[in-house]
Design an enzyme around this catalytic site. Structure first.
Site, PDB file in Angstrom:
ATOM      1  N   LYS A   1      -3.168   8.392   2.961  1.00  0.00           N
ATOM      2  CA  LYS A   1      -4.435   8.208   3.786  1.00  0.00           C
ATOM      3  C   LYS A   1      -4.334   8.761   4.916  1.00  0.00           C
ATOM      4  CE  LYS A   1      -7.210   6.271   0.600  1.00  0.00           C
ATOM      5  NZ  LYS A   1      -8.309   6.766  -0.167  1.00  0.00           N
TER       6      LYS A   1
ATOM      7  N   TYR B   1       0.804  -1.166   0.077  1.00  0.00           N
ATOM      8  CA  TYR B   1       0.143  -0.152   0.024  1.00  0.00           C
ATOM      9  C   TYR B   1       0.892   1.141  -0.001  1.00  0.00           C
ATOM     10  CZ  TYR B   1      -4.613   2.493   0.397  1.00  0.00           C
ATOM     11  OH  TYR B   1      -5.695   3.308   0.377  1.00  0.00           O
TER      12      TYR B   1
HETATM   13  N1  LIG Z   1     -11.617  -0.497  -2.815  1.00  0.00           N
HETATM   14  C1  LIG Z   1     -11.034  -0.674  -1.608  1.00  0.00           C
HETATM   15  O1  LIG Z   1     -10.391  -1.786  -1.314  1.00  0.00           O
HETATM   16  C2  LIG Z   1     -10.983   0.781  -0.776  1.00  0.00           C
HETATM   17  C3  LIG Z   1     -10.731   0.571   0.471  1.00  0.00           C
HETATM   18  C4  LIG Z   1     -10.712   1.549   1.244  1.00  0.00           C
HETATM   19  C5  LIG Z   1     -10.847   2.963   0.821  1.00  0.00           C
HETATM   20  N2  LIG Z   1     -11.091   2.782  -0.766  1.00  0.00           N
HETATM   21  C6  LIG Z   1     -11.143   4.411  -1.482  1.00  0.00           C
HETATM   22  O2  LIG Z   1     -12.308   4.500  -2.025  1.00  0.00           O
HETATM   23  C7  LIG Z   1     -12.006   5.630  -2.924  1.00  0.00           C
HETATM   24  C8  LIG Z   1     -12.824   5.041  -4.127  1.00  0.00           C
HETATM   25  O3  LIG Z   1     -11.999   3.923  -4.731  1.00  0.00           O
HETATM   26  P1  LIG Z   1     -12.649   2.665  -5.271  1.00  0.00           P
HETATM   27  O4  LIG Z   1     -11.826   1.491  -4.844  1.00  0.00           O
HETATM   28  O5  LIG Z   1     -14.205   3.044  -5.276  1.00  0.00           O
HETATM   29  O6  LIG Z   1     -11.958   2.771  -6.767  1.00  0.00           O
HETATM   30  P2  LIG Z   1     -12.725   3.573  -8.222  1.00  0.00           P
HETATM   31  O7  LIG Z   1     -11.554   2.991  -9.260  1.00  0.00           O
HETATM   32  O8  LIG Z   1     -13.788   2.834  -8.527  1.00  0.00           O
HETATM   33  O9  LIG Z   1     -12.827   4.905  -7.881  1.00  0.00           O
HETATM   34  C9  LIG Z   1     -11.693   5.645  -7.852  1.00  0.00           C
HETATM   35  C10 LIG Z   1     -12.139   7.028  -8.473  1.00  0.00           C
HETATM   36  O10 LIG Z   1     -10.921   8.112  -8.435  1.00  0.00           O
HETATM   37  C11 LIG Z   1     -11.444   8.776  -9.615  1.00  0.00           C
HETATM   38  N3  LIG Z   1      -9.904   9.534  -9.699  1.00  0.00           N
HETATM   39  C12 LIG Z   1      -8.691   9.019  -9.623  1.00  0.00           C
HETATM   40  N4  LIG Z   1      -7.830  10.111 -10.036  1.00  0.00           N
HETATM   41  C13 LIG Z   1      -8.481  11.211 -10.297  1.00  0.00           C
HETATM   42  C14 LIG Z   1      -7.987  12.465 -10.716  1.00  0.00           C
HETATM   43  N5  LIG Z   1      -7.029  12.883 -10.815  1.00  0.00           N
HETATM   44  N6  LIG Z   1      -9.156  13.438 -10.726  1.00  0.00           N
HETATM   45  C15 LIG Z   1     -10.438  13.105 -10.571  1.00  0.00           C
HETATM   46  N7  LIG Z   1     -10.690  11.667 -10.276  1.00  0.00           N
HETATM   47  C16 LIG Z   1      -9.790  10.713 -10.236  1.00  0.00           C
HETATM   48  C17 LIG Z   1     -11.565   7.780 -10.751  1.00  0.00           C
HETATM   49  O11 LIG Z   1     -11.901   8.560 -11.932  1.00  0.00           O
HETATM   50  C18 LIG Z   1     -12.425   6.902 -10.015  1.00  0.00           C
HETATM   51  O12 LIG Z   1     -13.794   7.357 -10.135  1.00  0.00           O
HETATM   52  C19 LIG Z   1     -10.451   5.770  -2.900  1.00  0.00           C
HETATM   53  O13 LIG Z   1     -10.346   6.929  -2.046  1.00  0.00           O
HETATM   54  C20 LIG Z   1      -9.911   4.586  -2.194  1.00  0.00           C
HETATM   55  O14 LIG Z   1      -8.697   4.633  -1.927  1.00  0.00           O
HETATM   56  C21 LIG Z   1     -11.006   1.786  -1.482  1.00  0.00           C
END
Ligand SMILES: NC(=O)c1ccc[n+]([C@@H]2O[C@H](COP(=O)([O-])OP(=O)(O)OC[C@H]3O[C@@H](n4cnc5c(N)ncnc54)[C@H](O)[C@@H]3O)[C@@H](O)[C@H]2O)c1
Length: 259
Positions: free
Chosen positions: A164, A157
């Site tokens: 984060k 990570y």
């Molecule tokens: N999937 C997991 O296991 C998990 C766990 C905990 C937290 N998260 C967090 O949840 C959030 C959403 O991620 P997700 O897992 O739904 O993935 P996802 O890929 O579906 O969403 C990520 C989003 O970030 C956007 N993005 C990235 N760079 C960007 C930029 N420069 N400008 C505008 N938009 C941008 C993408 O377009 C996408 O919509 C993130 O912050 C991620 O760290 C995810």
């Protein structure tokens, strides 16, 4: 009657039907909120328009968060549709290729560090600053998404965990600044979920299996479960909750060794 009747929510971060932001949008719509969406680039535009239409929304706006101009334009355009905003959901993160594999000290670079922090942490402040004038005096709420890698070192990570940690501190400072205006700021720290973003982290599959084996609930969380907590945190039922990081991870954060 829904938890969010009469509320207007801007959802930033839908990229697919697996996106955590999509689970949040569905829960918020079910609870009565009207929704607007952003999309990162032209490639995602049609897809996000389709998702928006499914939830009765015709408001979709471009927003690449490294562009101050696009961020400001989102809220300028939103004013043409709505006279205020109650909820901002920030569900985005990014680190360049190579940052999310191997050990932290081997992988981290100046550019990787700066990009991860700009897109995954600063963008929440930037969107919050731009949303602020539309939220004043409305019992409004901002929400972002974090991960346990903010507070524990997790394999691969790497710099995203450091970003984060910055994001979680951002939540506390934003909550302190905006509280006097009636705006609450919180984060959900979600358990691992298979999404486009998480597929870029080496070893994600192994971690999903581990959580199934050792978390108190012996399973992984769904985007709908994250959505339900998001709807609550952004509703007036959570009116005294701000500056908080809420774990929605089937209890994984509570354990040391598997019991
Ligand atoms: N999937 C997991 O296991 C998990 C766990 C905990 C937290 N998260 C967090 O949840 C959030 C959403 O991620 P997700 O897992 O739904 O993935 P996802 O890929 O579906 O969403 C990520 C989003 O970030 C956007 N993005 C990235 N760079 C960007 C930029 N420069 N400008 C505008 N938009 C941008 C993408 O377009 C996408 O919509 C993130 O912050 C991620 O760290 C995810």
């Amino acid at each position: 009657m829904g938890l969010l009747d009469g509320k207007r929510a801007l959802i930033v971060g839908v990229a697919s039907d697996r996106s955590i932001a999509w689970g949040i949008a569905r829960a918020m719509r079910r609870e009565g909120a009207q929704l607007a969406f952003t999309y990162q680039n032209e490639k995602l535009r049609t897809r996000v328009e389709g998702f928006a239409a499914e939830l009765d929304s015709a408001i979709t706006l471009p927003c690449e968060v490294t562009s101050e101009e696009q961020i400001n334009s989102v809220f300028e355009q939103l004013k043409n549709h709505w006279n205020g905003l109650d909820i901002l959901v920030h569900s985005i993160a990014f680190a360049p290729r190579g940052q999310l594999e191997g050990t932290y000290m081997d992988a981290v670079t100046r550019e990787g560090f700066m990009t991860a922090h700009e897109i995954s942490s600063y963008s929440f402040s930037a969107l919050g600053k731009a949303a602020r004038p539309l939220m004043r005096g409305r019992k409004a709420a901002m929400l972002t998404l974090s991960y346990i890698g903010a507070v524990r070192a997790m394999p691969n990570y790497n710099v995203m965990g450091v970003a984060k940690a910055s994001l979680e501190a951002n939540v506390r400072y934003m909550a302190a600044s905006l509280g006097p205006e009636g705006i609450r700021v919180n984060a959900i720290s979600a358990g691992p979920i298979r999404t486009l973003a998480s597929s870029g982290i080496s070893g994600m599959r192994d971690f999903l299996t581990l959580v199934e084996q050792v978390s108190p609930l012996r399973r992984n969380v769904t985007i709908d479960e994250v959505g339900n907590v998001a709807a609550f945190l952004c509703s007036d039922y959570a009116s005294a909750v701000t500056g908080e990081i809420t774990y929605v991870d089937c209890g994984y954060n509570a354990i040391g060794l598997s019991c």
